[in-house]
Scaffold this motif. Structure first.
Motif, PDB file in Angstrom:
ATOM      1  N   LEU A  65      47.818  25.369  53.480  1.00  0.00           N
ATOM      2  CA  LEU A  65      48.730  26.511  53.520  1.00  0.00           C
ATOM      3  C   LEU A  65      48.419  27.373  54.736  1.00  0.00           C
ATOM      4  O   LEU A  65      49.313  27.846  55.426  1.00  0.00           O
ATOM      5  CB  LEU A  65      48.582  27.326  52.229  1.00  0.00           C
ATOM      6  CG  LEU A  65      49.527  28.501  52.061  1.00  0.00           C
ATOM      7  CD1 LEU A  65      50.955  28.008  51.930  1.00  0.00           C
ATOM      8  CD2 LEU A  65      49.159  29.315  50.838  1.00  0.00           C
ATOM      9  N   LEU A  66      47.138  27.541  55.019  1.00  0.00           N
ATOM     10  CA  LEU A  66      46.731  28.412  56.128  1.00  0.00           C
ATOM     11  C   LEU A  66      46.862  27.703  57.475  1.00  0.00           C
ATOM     12  O   LEU A  66      47.459  28.226  58.407  1.00  0.00           O
ATOM     13  CB  LEU A  66      45.280  28.854  55.907  1.00  0.00           C
ATOM     14  CG  LEU A  66      44.691  29.796  56.944  1.00  0.00           C
ATOM     15  CD1 LEU A  66      45.430  31.108  56.954  1.00  0.00           C
ATOM     16  CD2 LEU A  66      43.227  30.041  56.651  1.00  0.00           C
ATOM     17  N   THR A  67      46.303  26.496  57.560  1.00  0.00           N
ATOM     18  CA  THR A  67      46.225  25.817  58.848  1.00  0.00           C
ATOM     19  C   THR A  67      47.450  24.952  59.118  1.00  0.00           C
ATOM     20  O   THR A  67      47.982  24.947  60.218  1.00  0.00           O
ATOM     21  CB  THR A  67      44.951  24.957  58.900  1.00  0.00           C
ATOM     22  OG1 THR A  67      43.838  25.806  58.706  1.00  0.00           O
ATOM     23  CG2 THR A  67      44.813  24.258  60.213  1.00  0.00           C
ATOM     24  N   GLY A  68      47.898  24.228  58.102  1.00  0.00           N
ATOM     25  CA  GLY A  68      49.022  23.322  58.292  1.00  0.00           C
ATOM     26  C   GLY A  68      50.342  24.058  58.346  1.00  0.00           C
ATOM     27  O   GLY A  68      51.199  23.778  59.174  1.00  0.00           O
ATOM     28  N   VAL A  69      50.532  25.021  57.438  1.00  0.00           N
ATOM     29  CA  VAL A  69      51.827  25.692  57.333  1.00  0.00           C
ATOM     30  C   VAL A  69      51.893  26.889  58.265  1.00  0.00           C
ATOM     31  O   VAL A  69      52.882  27.094  58.952  1.00  0.00           O
ATOM     32  CB  VAL A  69      52.109  26.123  55.875  1.00  0.00           C
ATOM     33  CG1 VAL A  69      53.436  26.830  55.781  1.00  0.00           C
ATOM     34  CG2 VAL A  69      52.085  24.918  54.961  1.00  0.00           C
ATOM     35  N   CYS A  70      50.823  27.690  58.294  1.00  0.00           N
ATOM     36  CA  CYS A  70      50.883  28.915  59.089  1.00  0.00           C
ATOM     37  C   CYS A  70      50.256  28.750  60.476  1.00  0.00           C
ATOM     38  O   CYS A  70      50.385  29.622  61.318  1.00  0.00           O
ATOM     39  CB  CYS A  70      50.207  30.053  58.334  1.00  0.00           C
ATOM     40  SG  CYS A  70      50.574  31.668  59.017  1.00  0.00           S
ATOM     41  N   GLY A  71      49.565  27.623  60.712  1.00  0.00           N
ATOM     42  CA  GLY A  71      49.041  27.356  62.048  1.00  0.00           C
ATOM     43  C   GLY A  71      47.795  28.136  62.422  1.00  0.00           C
ATOM     44  O   GLY A  71      47.433  28.192  63.584  1.00  0.00           O
ATOM     45  N   PHE A 197      57.898  33.814  52.195  1.00  0.00           N
ATOM     46  CA  PHE A 197      56.565  33.704  52.782  1.00  0.00           C
ATOM     47  C   PHE A 197      56.410  32.385  53.531  1.00  0.00           C
ATOM     48  O   PHE A 197      55.978  32.353  54.670  1.00  0.00           O
ATOM     49  CB  PHE A 197      55.488  33.817  51.702  1.00  0.00           C
ATOM     50  CG  PHE A 197      55.207  35.223  51.290  1.00  0.00           C
ATOM     51  CD1 PHE A 197      54.225  35.963  51.921  1.00  0.00           C
ATOM     52  CD2 PHE A 197      55.941  35.812  50.279  1.00  0.00           C
ATOM     53  CE1 PHE A 197      53.966  37.261  51.554  1.00  0.00           C
ATOM     54  CE2 PHE A 197      55.690  37.114  49.903  1.00  0.00           C
ATOM     55  CZ  PHE A 197      54.700  37.844  50.538  1.00  0.00           C
ATOM     56  N   GLY A 198      56.781  31.296  52.854  1.00  0.00           N
ATOM     57  CA  GLY A 198      56.605  29.985  53.453  1.00  0.00           C
ATOM     58  C   GLY A 198      57.379  29.861  54.749  1.00  0.00           C
ATOM     59  O   GLY A 198      56.867  29.367  55.754  1.00  0.00           O
ATOM     60  N   ARG A 199      58.620  30.337  54.737  1.00  0.00           N
ATOM     61  CA  ARG A 199      59.443  30.233  55.950  1.00  0.00           C
ATOM     62  C   ARG A 199      58.847  31.084  57.061  1.00  0.00           C
ATOM     63  O   ARG A 199      58.841  30.680  58.229  1.00  0.00           O
ATOM     64  CB  ARG A 199      60.878  30.644  55.635  1.00  0.00           C
ATOM     65  CG  ARG A 199      61.627  29.599  54.847  1.00  0.00           C
ATOM     66  CD  ARG A 199      63.105  29.903  54.791  1.00  0.00           C
ATOM     67  NE  ARG A 199      63.380  31.146  54.076  1.00  0.00           N
ATOM     68  CZ  ARG A 199      63.541  31.224  52.764  1.00  0.00           C
ATOM     69  NH1 ARG A 199      63.457  30.149  52.029  1.00  0.00           N
ATOM     70  NH2 ARG A 199      63.782  32.385  52.186  1.00  0.00           N
ATOM     71  N   ALA A 200      58.331  32.266  56.687  1.00  0.00           N
ATOM     72  CA  ALA A 200      57.707  33.120  57.706  1.00  0.00           C
ATOM     73  C   ALA A 200      56.476  32.423  58.291  1.00  0.00           C
ATOM     74  O   ALA A 200      56.264  32.417  59.507  1.00  0.00           O
ATOM     75  CB  ALA A 200      57.314  34.459  57.110  1.00  0.00           C
ATOM     76  N   PHE A 201      55.671  31.794  57.423  1.00  0.00           N
ATOM     77  CA  PHE A 201      54.475  31.087  57.895  1.00  0.00           C
ATOM     78  C   PHE A 201      54.856  30.012  58.902  1.00  0.00           C
ATOM     79  O   PHE A 201      54.249  29.895  59.967  1.00  0.00           O
ATOM     80  CB  PHE A 201      53.732  30.429  56.727  1.00  0.00           C
ATOM     81  CG  PHE A 201      53.096  31.410  55.773  1.00  0.00           C
ATOM     82  CD1 PHE A 201      52.920  32.735  56.121  1.00  0.00           C
ATOM     83  CD2 PHE A 201      52.671  30.994  54.514  1.00  0.00           C
ATOM     84  CE1 PHE A 201      52.338  33.634  55.247  1.00  0.00           C
ATOM     85  CE2 PHE A 201      52.086  31.882  53.635  1.00  0.00           C
ATOM     86  CZ  PHE A 201      51.923  33.205  53.995  1.00  0.00           C
ATOM     87  N   VAL A 202      55.880  29.205  58.546  1.00  0.00           N
ATOM     88  CA  VAL A 202      56.271  28.106  59.433  1.00  0.00           C
ATOM     89  C   VAL A 202      56.751  28.658  60.771  1.00  0.00           C
ATOM     90  O   VAL A 202      56.430  28.122  61.834  1.00  0.00           O
ATOM     91  CB  VAL A 202      57.354  27.233  58.769  1.00  0.00           C
ATOM     92  CG1 VAL A 202      57.911  26.241  59.763  1.00  0.00           C
ATOM     93  CG2 VAL A 202      56.776  26.508  57.573  1.00  0.00           C
ATOM     94  N   SER A 203      57.490  29.768  60.726  1.00  0.00           N
ATOM     95  CA  SER A 203      57.996  30.307  61.984  1.00  0.00           C
ATOM     96  C   SER A 203      56.838  30.827  62.841  1.00  0.00           C
ATOM     97  O   SER A 203      56.871  30.696  64.065  1.00  0.00           O
ATOM     98  CB  SER A 203      59.012  31.411  61.729  1.00  0.00           C
ATOM     99  OG  SER A 203      58.377  32.535  61.178  1.00  0.00           O
ATOM    100  N   ILE A 204      55.808  31.381  62.200  1.00  0.00           N
ATOM    101  CA  ILE A 204      54.643  31.837  62.976  1.00  0.00           C
ATOM    102  C   ILE A 204      53.936  30.640  63.602  1.00  0.00           C
ATOM    103  O   ILE A 204      53.537  30.681  64.763  1.00  0.00           O
ATOM    104  CB  ILE A 204      53.663  32.619  62.077  1.00  0.00           C
ATOM    105  CG1 ILE A 204      54.291  33.939  61.650  1.00  0.00           C
ATOM    106  CG2 ILE A 204      52.353  32.885  62.805  1.00  0.00           C
ATOM    107  CD1 ILE A 204      53.480  34.694  60.635  1.00  0.00           C
ATOM    108  N   ARG A 205      53.810  29.570  62.828  1.00  0.00           N
ATOM    109  CA  ARG A 205      53.143  28.377  63.357  1.00  0.00           C
ATOM    110  C   ARG A 205      53.912  27.820  64.552  1.00  0.00           C
ATOM    111  O   ARG A 205      53.333  27.497  65.574  1.00  0.00           O
ATOM    112  CB  ARG A 205      53.055  27.303  62.269  1.00  0.00           C
ATOM    113  CG  ARG A 205      52.512  25.973  62.775  1.00  0.00           C
ATOM    114  CD  ARG A 205      52.702  24.877  61.768  1.00  0.00           C
ATOM    115  NE  ARG A 205      54.099  24.537  61.604  1.00  0.00           N
ATOM    116  CZ  ARG A 205      54.568  23.749  60.650  1.00  0.00           C
ATOM    117  NH1 ARG A 205      53.769  23.241  59.755  1.00  0.00           N
ATOM    118  NH2 ARG A 205      55.857  23.487  60.567  1.00  0.00           N
TER     119      ARG A 205
END
Lengths: 348, 295
Positions: A65-71, A197-205
């Motif tokens: 969740l932290l590294t893969g999704v949010c980068g 949250f998930g979509r925001a994480f992916v966009s940050i990554r």
């Protein structure tokens, strides 16, 4: 979402389902039944391996969740799991009921994770990786020199968890407890990935500047990623501590952080299913090596002295080979296999 | 006072070795933008090869040392060709993890060949301490420090004046532009790994002469991170100064914690606490290039 041939969505809720097709639900249901029945068939050793896999799944999915999704690369995940282990241990030693202890462990770890996540606003990529490496080493020092709180070099000795007078004192009983937590974590992360949250994480990554431009508050969401991920890490740590009955500083060293990173890379970055594959792979690999070494030991007695070194070497080799030949991880290979059977006998 | 002066001198000596290892790290990062988590294991590999040549094959030390350097060149080529080249252009995390994997493999090979016990080099330099400003210092420490300074000077000159060095700097600055000017990027990458391996091997041999070597030597690689972050990831001068500063600070903090607070083992974390502070105040280090991003 990519559906099966002949599967058409006629409503938005239909498309937003986690498992859109009936066949998928059936297969998952069957798989769950097999898993529920497994301890009746497996021996104690295999059950204990399964238990370790469940714990690894929780840890891997939280890191993913932290590294893969949010980068946000974290080299300190092993220490976060350690924080959870010590927190849960202290709770149950002070008479807090087990479920509450696990939740407290999650909350404490989330707090610690967020503190170490603060530098993530200013640092990214390699600098963040090194900052989390610092977190790992500082936390390790605290574990070892924490006095009463961590038991110092003696560690903490814990009893088996119990719920309403029912004690989870065998591997098979523990199996169901860990199974429940692993399934709940997978469900939780799958659902986080489908929310705002998930979509925001992916966009940050994918690109932090465009994320900020479309209105994602970088600091808030990066902290949220650290918090959510550390919460699950804390849960994994608490469960591990109570499963093994012992918490000590050397369990949560840099090697643990690295093996969790290896899990998500081998499984597939940013994929919930990939976390499961990776956790299974990395947990089973040393066991397989042990079996092989025992088999070979009959012909080459000196191999047993080298088993530790061999295990480490094979781990590194597997990691390198995966990165070179299967950089998208096992989850990608799984998708290719599924696509192959979907299209069979036509190649395209 | 005497106590702290001694701590500073010891710190400078250890720092000199950190500088050497950091130098290898920076050379790789400068040319290829790869963060090498196996730097400590490269040090270990060099140290063990030299040990095997002198003690097990009875080759005179100076020849063994030169052979070790030759081996390092081969090792550097092999690593670049087999491990790093397939990953050119991949994400940070993949490249970091491939060097982590490499460190595991190197560590395991060393353990397979030489076991985990401490091995001691034969005495090369006299053990009689030399007194500098009232403090006794072993000759091997002075040799270590001197060698660090010499190597640093050589590489500074190399990057500044030689064609290859300039090509390496150009590659680091902008790969595409360098390529279009006719610079062979792949050779540059291979070259930087070779140089990093050589520098690390020198560090390993020096360490072997000071303390002996064991399979835990690779941990030294972790100590490099605070040093290079302080100096700046892509600055040679930064690596040299960063290594020395971290060496001294770490030793003084450890000594102070031991004397004033009664805390043991603070050495292990002092550098990393310093590291977090540096990252918060000056993330690009003292001499690092500040990256400016435009959309």
């Amino acid at each position: 979402m990519q559906g099966k041939c002949g599967l058409f969505f006629t409503s938005y809720p239909g498309e937003a389902q986690l498992f859109p097709s009936g066949f998928q639900k059936l297969m998952i249901g069957l798989f769950l039944l097999v898993l529920l029945a497994a301890p009746a068939v497996l021996n104690v050793y295999l059950t204990s391996v399964m238990n370790l896999i469940f714990i690894a799944v929780i840890g891997a999915v939280s890191l993913n969740l932290l590294t893969g999704v949010c980068g946000q690369i974290s080299l300190g995940h092993g220490a976060f799991i350690g924080v959870g282990a010590y927190a849960a241990g202290q709770c149950t030693l002070h008479g807090v009921p087990f479920p509450l202890a696990i939740l407290t462990a999650g909350a404490v770890t989330a707090l610690v994770g967020m503190v170490f996540g603060v530098p993530s606003l200013r640092l990214k990529g390699i600098y963040l990786a090194i900052a989390t490496l610092a977190a790992q080493l500082v936390l390790e020092y605290v574990f070892l020199h924490g006095g009463e709180l961590t038991g110092g070099s003696n560690g903490l000795l814990l009893d088996s968890p119990s719920l309403f007078g029912f004690s989870f004192d065998t591997d098979a009983r523990m199996y169901y407890l860990l199974f429940f937590f692993a399934a709940a974590s997978l469900l939780m992360v799958s659902n986080i990935m489908r929310t705002k949250f998930g979509r925001a994480f992916v966009s940050i990554r994918d690109f932090y500047l465009s994320a900020e431009i479309v209105g994602v508050n970088l600091f808030q969401y990066k902290l949220a990623a650290f918090g959510l991920s550390s919460f699950l890490a804390g849960v994994a740590g608490g469960l591990w501590a109570h499963y093994t009955g012992y918490v000590s500083a050397e369990q949560f060293n840099i090697g643990l952080s690295i093996s969790y990173l290896a899990m998500i890379i081998i499984g597939g970055l940013g994929s919930v299913l990939g976390s499961v594959f990776g956790a299974v792979f990395i947990t089973v690999l040393p066991e397989v090596l042990n079996v092989l070494a025992n088999g070979l030991g009959a012909y080459m007695p000196e191999i047993s002295q080298h088993i530790v070194a061999l295990r480490e070497g094979v781990f590194g080799l597997v990691l390198i080979l995966f990165l070179i030949y299967e950089p998208e991880g096992l989850a990608h290979r799984w998708r290719l296999v599924k696509a192959y059977w979907k299209l069979y006998p036509f190649a395209h | 006072m005497e106590y702290y002066l001694q701590l500073i001198v010891n710190g400078l000596v250890v720092g000199g070795i950190y500088s050497l290892v950091a130098l290898g790290f920076v050379i790789i990062y400068k040319a290829t933008k790869v963060v090498n988590f196996a730097q400590g294991e490269l040090v270990m590999a060099g140290a063990y090869v030299c040990f095997a040549l002198t003690v097990q094959f009875h080759i005179p030390f100076i020849w063994a040392f030169l052979l070790t350097l030759a081996f390092s060149v081969l090792l550097g080529f092999a690593i670049e060709r087999m491990v790093l080249r397939p990953l050119i252009g991949e994400e940070h995390i993949s490249v970091i993890m491939v060097t982590v994997g490499m460190s595991s493999v190197l560590k395991s090979l060393v353990q397979l060949f030489w076991g985990t016990q401490i091995r001691v080099y034969p005495q090369v330099l006299p053990s009689e301490p030399i007194v500098i400003a009232g403090l006794p210092v072993a000759p091997v420490y002075i040799a270590a420090f001197g060698l660090s300074v010499v190597l640093f000077a050589i590489f500074s000159a190399f990057f500044k004046y030689s064609r290859t060095g300039i090509a390496m700097r150009a590659t680091a600055f902008d790969q595409q532009a360098a390529q279009s000017m006719g610079i062979g990027i792949k050779n540059i990458f291979a070259m930087s790994w070779c140089i990093a391996c050589i520098v690390s091997a020198v560090g390993g041999v020096i360490l072997g002469n000071i303390n002996g070597i064991n399979a835990q030597l690779g941990h030294l690689g972790l100590k490099v991170f605070p040093a290079v972050i302080l100096g700046g990831l892509d600055s040679l001068l930064g690596a040299a100064l960063g290594g020395l500063i971290i060496g001294v600070l770490e030793n003084v903090c450890d000594g102070a914690a031991r004397e004033l607070l009664g805390l043991g083992g603070f050495r292990e974390v002092a550098a990393f606490i310093i590291l977090v502070v540096i990252l918060m105040i000056k993330p690009y280090g003292l001499f690092g290039t500040k990256e400016i991003e435009r959309v």
